[in-house]
Design a protein around this motif. Sequence first.
Motif: not given
Length: 113
Positions: A14-29
Amino acid sequence: MTTAPHDPVTTTADGTLTVRLFAAAAEAAGVEELDLRLSGPTSLAAVLARLPGAVGAGDPGEPGESGHPGDLEQLPRVLARCSFLVNGVRAAAETTPLKPGDQVDVLPPFAGG
């Protein structure tokens, strides 16, 4: 995959949502960007609750889509301290509505000056 009515993040097209993670959030994910499929409108809080499962199998240290092992055990703690932008506008985690096509930026506190 079938999900409960209260859980609009699905594998339907049906559609997508883009999540961009930065710094500590990107590192943890273990990823910097993630596309989530949505079946319709949802909330920022619902999408954030799904992130740990979306970036891995829910097992701490399992590599995310980037191949980089994240620290999924830490991700909820990091997210609790983050600020969020939806389509470039600051958002409140509990109340902001989201729909397919939106972009969410996850911004941990930054140090320095």
